[in-house]
Design a protein around this motif. Structure first.
Motif, PDB file in Angstrom:
ATOM      1  N   LEU A  94     -43.366  18.865  29.286  1.00  0.00           N
ATOM      2  CA  LEU A  94     -43.090  18.900  30.899  1.00  0.00           C
ATOM      3  C   LEU A  94     -44.033  17.587  31.282  1.00  0.00           C
ATOM      4  N   LEU A  95     -43.182  16.983  32.337  1.00  0.00           N
ATOM      5  CA  LEU A  95     -43.925  15.981  32.914  1.00  0.00           C
ATOM      6  C   LEU A  95     -43.661  16.047  34.371  1.00  0.00           C
ATOM      7  N   ILE A  96     -44.905  16.005  35.281  1.00  0.00           N
ATOM      8  CA  ILE A  96     -44.635  16.409  36.709  1.00  0.00           C
ATOM      9  C   ILE A  96     -45.254  15.274  37.421  1.00  0.00           C
ATOM     10  N   ASP A  97     -44.664  14.661  38.293  1.00  0.00           N
ATOM     11  CA  ASP A  97     -45.318  13.826  39.232  1.00  0.00           C
ATOM     12  C   ASP A  97     -45.378  14.273  40.684  1.00  0.00           C
ATOM     13  N   PHE A  98     -46.460  13.974  41.431  1.00  0.00           N
ATOM     14  CA  PHE A  98     -46.487  14.191  42.853  1.00  0.00           C
ATOM     15  C   PHE A  98     -46.871  12.857  43.712  1.00  0.00           C
ATOM     16  N   PRO A  99     -45.815  12.635  44.546  1.00  0.00           N
ATOM     17  CA  PRO A  99     -45.701  11.241  45.383  1.00  0.00           C
ATOM     18  C   PRO A  99     -47.138  11.603  46.088  1.00  0.00           C
ATOM     19  N   ALA A 100     -47.697  10.430  46.158  1.00  0.00           N
ATOM     20  CA  ALA A 100     -49.092  10.322  46.963  1.00  0.00           C
ATOM     21  C   ALA A 100     -49.160   8.890  47.332  1.00  0.00           C
ATOM     22  N   GLU A 101     -50.346   8.680  47.931  1.00  0.00           N
ATOM     23  CA  GLU A 101     -50.577   7.254  48.301  1.00  0.00           C
ATOM     24  C   GLU A 101     -52.501   7.227  48.013  1.00  0.00           C
ATOM     25  N   LEU A 102     -52.913   6.104  47.219  1.00  0.00           N
ATOM     26  CA  LEU A 102     -54.275   6.132  47.130  1.00  0.00           C
ATOM     27  C   LEU A 102     -54.807   4.624  47.527  1.00  0.00           C
TER      28      LEU A 102
ATOM     29  N   HIS B 286     -50.509   7.131  38.286  1.00  0.00           N
ATOM     30  CA  HIS B 286     -50.265   5.884  38.131  1.00  0.00           C
ATOM     31  C   HIS B 286     -49.435   5.222  39.328  1.00  0.00           C
ATOM     32  N   ARG B 287     -49.322   3.898  39.319  1.00  0.00           N
ATOM     33  CA  ARG B 287     -48.797   3.242  40.395  1.00  0.00           C
ATOM     34  C   ARG B 287     -47.190   3.621  40.482  1.00  0.00           C
ATOM     35  N   ALA B 288     -46.591   3.820  41.393  1.00  0.00           N
ATOM     36  CA  ALA B 288     -45.192   3.995  41.313  1.00  0.00           C
ATOM     37  C   ALA B 288     -44.392   3.166  40.615  1.00  0.00           C
ATOM     38  N   ASP B 289     -44.723   1.900  40.521  1.00  0.00           N
ATOM     39  CA  ASP B 289     -43.902   0.978  39.905  1.00  0.00           C
ATOM     40  C   ASP B 289     -44.119   0.676  38.385  1.00  0.00           C
ATOM     41  N   LEU B 290     -45.237   1.407  38.121  1.00  0.00           N
ATOM     42  CA  LEU B 290     -45.790   1.185  36.562  1.00  0.00           C
ATOM     43  C   LEU B 290     -45.067   2.485  35.621  1.00  0.00           C
ATOM     44  N   GLY B 291     -44.998   3.566  36.002  1.00  0.00           N
ATOM     45  CA  GLY B 291     -44.606   4.568  35.315  1.00  0.00           C
ATOM     46  C   GLY B 291     -45.765   5.111  34.325  1.00  0.00           C
ATOM     47  N   PHE B 292     -45.529   5.906  33.384  1.00  0.00           N
ATOM     48  CA  PHE B 292     -46.504   6.691  32.816  1.00  0.00           C
ATOM     49  C   PHE B 292     -47.377   5.655  32.056  1.00  0.00           C
ATOM     50  N   ALA B 293     -46.998   4.593  31.326  1.00  0.00           N
ATOM     51  CA  ALA B 293     -47.722   3.630  30.855  1.00  0.00           C
ATOM     52  C   ALA B 293     -48.987   3.192  31.453  1.00  0.00           C
ATOM     53  N   GLY B 294     -48.793   3.056  32.975  1.00  0.00           N
ATOM     54  CA  GLY B 294     -49.877   2.831  33.595  1.00  0.00           C
ATOM     55  C   GLY B 294     -50.955   3.721  34.241  1.00  0.00           C
ATOM     56  N   ARG B 295     -50.903   4.933  33.460  1.00  0.00           N
ATOM     57  CA  ARG B 295     -51.516   6.148  33.902  1.00  0.00           C
ATOM     58  C   ARG B 295     -53.104   5.652  33.741  1.00  0.00           C
ATOM     59  N   ARG B 296     -53.787   6.515  34.977  1.00  0.00           N
ATOM     60  CA  ARG B 296     -55.216   6.217  34.834  1.00  0.00           C
ATOM     61  C   ARG B 296     -55.766   7.728  35.420  1.00  0.00           C
ATOM     62  N   ARG B 297     -57.102   7.908  35.173  1.00  0.00           N
ATOM     63  CA  ARG B 297     -57.954   8.699  35.535  1.00  0.00           C
ATOM     64  C   ARG B 297     -58.043   8.930  37.195  1.00  0.00           C
TER      65      ARG B 297
ATOM     66  N   GLY C 238     -53.951   3.207  50.012  1.00  0.00           N
ATOM     67  CA  GLY C 238     -52.699   2.102  50.460  1.00  0.00           C
ATOM     68  C   GLY C 238     -51.720   1.771  49.571  1.00  0.00           C
ATOM     69  N   VAL C 239     -51.764   2.212  48.109  1.00  0.00           N
ATOM     70  CA  VAL C 239     -50.859   1.842  47.361  1.00  0.00           C
ATOM     71  C   VAL C 239     -50.032   3.393  47.038  1.00  0.00           C
ATOM     72  N   ASP C 240     -48.698   3.125  46.778  1.00  0.00           N
ATOM     73  CA  ASP C 240     -47.953   4.407  46.589  1.00  0.00           C
ATOM     74  C   ASP C 240     -48.379   4.585  45.012  1.00  0.00           C
ATOM     75  N   VAL C 241     -48.360   6.079  44.722  1.00  0.00           N
ATOM     76  CA  VAL C 241     -48.833   6.423  43.272  1.00  0.00           C
ATOM     77  C   VAL C 241     -47.823   7.435  43.292  1.00  0.00           C
ATOM     78  N   LEU C 242     -48.010   7.992  42.041  1.00  0.00           N
ATOM     79  CA  LEU C 242     -47.329   9.335  41.508  1.00  0.00           C
ATOM     80  C   LEU C 242     -48.814  10.051  40.842  1.00  0.00           C
ATOM     81  N   LEU C 243     -48.941  11.201  41.606  1.00  0.00           N
ATOM     82  CA  LEU C 243     -50.193  11.994  40.855  1.00  0.00           C
ATOM     83  C   LEU C 243     -49.505  12.727  39.579  1.00  0.00           C
ATOM     84  N   CYS C 244     -50.021  12.482  38.493  1.00  0.00           N
ATOM     85  CA  CYS C 244     -49.422  13.086  37.177  1.00  0.00           C
ATOM     86  C   CYS C 244     -49.767  13.981  36.268  1.00  0.00           C
ATOM     87  N   TRP C 245     -49.093  15.078  36.100  1.00  0.00           N
ATOM     88  CA  TRP C 245     -49.547  16.090  35.292  1.00  0.00           C
ATOM     89  C   TRP C 245     -48.494  16.256  33.997  1.00  0.00           C
TER      90      TRP C 245
END
Length: 120
Positions: A79-87, A107-118, A89-96
């Motif tokens: 299971l992979l769930i993203d919550f659209p957000a902004e950090l 991760h930034r919305a344009d990067l996907g899971f590979a760009g995942r950061r804490r 001023g940048v569009d991100v997806l909060l990722c679980w």
């Protein structure tokens, strides 16, 4: 749907966790039932075609419930769930992802899971 704050996404994930646990369990049951129903499949104590159809219907219902919150169901196994957000001023997806104890990645919305950061 709008954007989540980090706090809102964490609260929504906490609310969703019982559904996600059920989804994981049903996913395993459906996989076992599918294997048992295949030609030459190993019988299971879970039942047969009616139980498989019931599991599939409940899985569909749970996935719909998750997506109706505004969260994005990006993966099923795991299971992979993203919550659209902004950090900042940048569009991100909060990722679980299944197995995470809490919502602590983005991760930034344009990067996907590979760009995942804490989360900071």
């Amino acid at each position: 749907m709008g954007l989540f704050t980090v706090e809102e996404a964490k609260a929504e994930l906490a609310r969703l966790l019982p559904m996600l646990d059920e989804l994981v369990s049903l996913r395993a049951d459906a996989a076992e039932l599918t294997a048992s129903l295949a030609p030459g499949g190993t019988p299971t104590t879970l039942g047969g075609l009616p139980e498989f159809k019931a599991a599939q219907a409940r899985l569909d219902e749970l996935m719909t419930n998750v997506q109706e919150t505004g969260a994005q169901l990006k993966g099923f196994a795991p299971l992979l769930i993203d919550f659209p957000a902004e950090l900042d001023g940048v569009d991100v997806l909060l990722c679980w992802i299944e197995g995470d104890a809490e919502l602590s990645w983005y991760h930034r919305a344009d990067l996907g899971f590979a760009g995942r950061r804490r989360l900071p």
